[in-house]
Design a protein around this motif. Sequence first.
Motif, short mmCIF file in Angstrom:
data_model
loop_
_atom_site.label_atom_id
_atom_site.label_comp_id
_atom_site.label_asym_id
_atom_site.label_seq_id
_atom_site.Cartn_x
_atom_site.Cartn_y
_atom_site.Cartn_z
N LEU A 1 32.44 31.18 43.84
CA LEU A 1 32.88 32.05 42.71
C LEU A 1 32.74 31.44 41.18
O LEU A 1 33.65 31.64 40.54
CB LEU A 1 34.41 32.43 42.96
CG LEU A 1 34.67 33.03 44.42
CD1 LEU A 1 35.84 33.36 44.64
CD2 LEU A 1 33.69 34.56 44.25
N GLU A 2 31.93 30.60 41.22
CA GLU A 2 31.88 29.95 39.81
C GLU A 2 30.50 29.98 39.02
O GLU A 2 29.44 30.00 39.73
CB GLU A 2 32.14 28.38 40.08
CG GLU A 2 32.11 27.75 38.67
CD GLU A 2 32.38 25.92 38.74
OE1 GLU A 2 32.39 25.45 37.69
OE2 GLU A 2 32.62 25.65 39.90
N ASN A 3 30.58 30.28 37.90
CA ASN A 3 29.22 30.77 37.18
C ASN A 3 29.38 30.03 35.85
O ASN A 3 29.87 30.30 34.75
CB ASN A 3 28.85 31.85 36.91
CG ASN A 3 27.88 32.36 36.03
OD1 ASN A 3 27.30 31.44 35.81
ND2 ASN A 3 27.30 33.54 36.00
N ARG B 1 28.11 31.86 32.51
CA ARG B 1 28.70 32.96 31.58
C ARG B 1 30.04 32.83 30.96
O ARG B 1 30.64 31.77 31.08
CB ARG B 1 29.28 34.08 32.87
CG ARG B 1 29.64 35.50 32.27
CD ARG B 1 29.77 36.64 33.43
NE ARG B 1 30.18 37.71 32.94
CZ ARG B 1 30.70 38.90 33.49
NH1 ARG B 1 30.52 38.78 34.88
NH2 ARG B 1 30.63 39.88 32.78
N GLU C 1 33.01 34.72 28.45
CA GLU C 1 33.56 36.20 27.97
C GLU C 1 34.04 36.24 26.73
O GLU C 1 35.11 36.97 26.58
CB GLU C 1 34.67 36.21 29.10
CG GLU C 1 34.37 36.50 30.56
CD GLU C 1 33.74 37.66 30.97
OE1 GLU C 1 33.55 38.53 30.43
OE2 GLU C 1 33.20 37.78 32.10
N ASP D 1 26.50 36.21 26.06
CA ASP D 1 25.95 36.37 27.37
C ASP D 1 24.95 37.64 27.44
O ASP D 1 24.55 38.15 28.26
CB ASP D 1 26.97 36.98 28.22
CG ASP D 1 27.90 38.26 27.73
OD1 ASP D 1 27.46 38.74 26.54
OD2 ASP D 1 28.62 38.53 28.72
N ALA E 1 30.89 39.58 40.03
CA ALA E 1 31.00 38.75 38.71
C ALA E 1 31.52 37.43 39.02
O ALA E 1 32.35 37.12 39.92
CB ALA E 1 32.08 39.55 37.88
N GLY E 2 30.95 36.64 37.96
CA GLY E 2 31.40 35.06 38.25
C GLY E 2 30.52 34.35 39.16
O GLY E 2 31.15 33.11 39.27
N PHE F 1 24.04 33.69 36.36
CA PHE F 1 24.19 34.79 35.63
C PHE F 1 23.05 35.71 35.53
O PHE F 1 22.08 35.34 34.95
CB PHE F 1 24.81 34.45 34.54
CG PHE F 1 25.23 35.76 33.25
CD1 PHE F 1 26.08 36.52 34.00
CD2 PHE F 1 24.53 35.81 32.44
CE1 PHE F 1 26.23 37.91 33.21
CE2 PHE F 1 24.89 37.05 31.83
CZ PHE F 1 25.67 37.92 31.97
N SER G 1 25.25 41.52 32.80
CA SER G 1 26.47 42.28 32.79
C SER G 1 26.26 44.00 33.01
O SER G 1 27.45 44.60 33.23
CB SER G 1 27.31 42.00 31.75
OG SER G 1 27.71 40.76 31.57
#
Length: 847
Positions: free
Chosen positions: A230-232, A235, A237, A505, A549-550, A554, A557
Amino acid sequence: MLVGVAALLVVVLVAGFALGVVTVRRPLPEAAGEVSLPGLGAQVTVVRDERGVPQIYADTSEDLFRAQGYVQAQDRFFEMDYRRHVTAGRLAELVGDNPDAIAADAVTRTFGWRRVAEQEWDLVTPETRAYLQAYAEGVNAYLENRSPGEIALEYTVLGLQVEVAEPEPWDPVDSLAWLKAMAWDLRGNYGDELERALAYGTVQDPARVAELFPAYPADVNATILQPAELENPQRVENELTPEGARTLSSDRLQAAVDAAERALDAVPVLVARGEGTGSNSWVVSGEHTASGSPVLANDPHLSLGAPGIWAQVGLHCTDVGPDCAFDVAGFSFAGFPGVVIGHNADLAWGLTNMGADVTDFFIERVRDDTYLRGDRWEPLETRTETLRVAGGEDVELEVRSTVHGPIVSTVLDGTDAVTESPVDGTRLGEYAVALQWTALEPGRTADAVFAFNLAADAADMQAAAALFEVPAQNIVFATTDGHIGYQAPGRIPVRQQVPGPVPSDGTWPRPGWDERYDWTGYVPSEQMPRVLDPAEGFVVAANQAVLPAGVAPFLTSDWDYGYRSQRIRHLLEEEIAAGRPIDVDTMTTIQVDDRSPFAEALVPILLDQEIDDDFAAQGQALLADWDYRTDADSAAAAYFAAVWRNLLQLTFWDDLPESARPDGGSRWLTVVQGLVEDPTDPYWDDRQTVSVVETRDEVLTQALVSARLDLTVEQSKVPEDWAWGELHVLALEHPVLGGASIPAPVREYVNPSPVGMPGGSSIVNATSWDASSGSFEVTAGPSMRMVVDLGDLDRSTWVTVTGVSGHPASPHYDDQLTAWAAGETFPWPFSRGAVDEAGRDELTLVP
């Protein structure tokens, strides 16, 4: 005397008719007998079925592709010639002094598609070069000693307006350049990126712009894969800073962005454009199928025209081995050897657009022949292109590029928007917009096509995907030994996390003078998402988000919002839960499912609106017992579509520039679902009504009432007489002779008769329409449908939107259209016995 005149008139009419028949039929190819094809090493056999689909048998790979070139030139050379003129920026040389053609040439030359293709010739393997060369030799053998009128009717018609030269010999690079057009039409989020900037120019509020681009609804519509990590780290925000907001709100920058959009829209549509140009694909493992082997389905949603984009073909080595390894059938592009989507004896594969963000717009500061990089003014790269115009004057074009790519905002307008420094008046240069796109770097996608054709297992698909650099596509596959899987290919940019003025992004145009926004490389192919034999026993890839997401890597979006994919999942889960084995017929039925997710989401709230006028309420009454199916006879589907169109117009047209108006696709359903939760959201208010603030229920009621009135005018005052298929019409057009500027008799001859269609945007049977145009006409749809049974390949089925021929006089020009429109398919023979049994004509090509 009157009798004599009448007799003479009859003679003239008969002679004219006979001449016309001869003219239109003269280009039809020989489908049987024996024909010499120079360069062959041995005899080649071409077996055609009742729909004219060729199955080619040869002793060597080069002879196989040489024969494919000959056969596709027989069937569709004008289409090939048109495409190569477009991709080389030479369309005006073919069609004459036409402003649209000149504009298209200017933009395509600015991209330099042909220049990139020439560089790719040195990158692809010697085997690929040999296949491309053999294909070109086959094309040229067909052209030899044939006049333009003997090759295609289009040359005869064009010859009435401009001087038509003998077609140039086919060059292998012509095939490579075609891949650039495919990549362009299937690029990722460039439209969303421009729309954000254009919307901000009028809305002036980042939060309100964000409402128009909501996050993918992963809690409702599943992603393709759901990995544990669950880590990107790629990316970010971050939001618009005040500095970024000032830049994007500048009238001068908005003018440059708008000019860029107009330029890019000038490129002719060869494959796809707009809402609905996605695709469905899914594969089910043998544990859930009637045959005990995997079954795979694919139907790419592309722009539809006549002839259709696909050319069905079978390519078979008479003895599969080291000298000739191909035994494959499926859908090809006329102009490129091999099969793009299909199956071989071991593996089937389907493609859908992944939608990865492979383009970025860079806002550049340009001063004379330089552009700003950090605190330095670097020289622009410039070149001059000469556009030849048949029957007109040459046009000189200066192409300017930065380190990011070609400047596109000045291609048509010729000037930049001047801006001054607000501090001391120092001239900082003009705003310009440059495009960086992965396909403008040479790559090896051509190698990937042949790798797909030869693939036998998941490892082969992973290796082929590493070569398939553009366009970024989802690949689903299945093997005859029982495996199913998913593989993501593509050259995906890596973007740095930048705490700068705009998000880094790829969702917004980026400041080109800030080097922190530059791409830093590409995602390694071994890190691209994939799965083999998932536990649930199926994979659905229909343009929805690939990963939550995440999750790294990546990709973008801006996804399709997953309503089609979720409906497919639901239908598969129903079959599996009921214990009904899935077969080819099941998959075909799912492909033409026409239940509307828009109706499921919005009809309940529409029924809650109170309409005082009995006449106006008659439309609303249709929704009360509607099953949400959008079949062609449905009155409720027609009414709901009119409500949806009017709802979007009433809600958004006063807030957004014309170029950013809602097309009505999946994103807009998600947007509206969010808005209905807040009856006083500012988007409900009509800014044109001074001192009045409209709310949700007023807008919904007005949309219902106005739709009733619209259909009263467009169809009937009796709601039960309304029919979706009378509004939702597919009118296929020839790319050169089918438009309004062409004389009606020619248009009517080359354009198939319009067909009323079921389905709609974000429906599994995705016959899309564009709400921003006000018309319900079909703009895109399933360009073909195929279902492959890996337990018995001869049980597979296929259909394409028109037919295998590009000649309007051929019975195979549109002989699949009626079946395709009705959701029917045809048997797809693969084994030699099945091919011979289905054969109607046999052509022998001899050295």
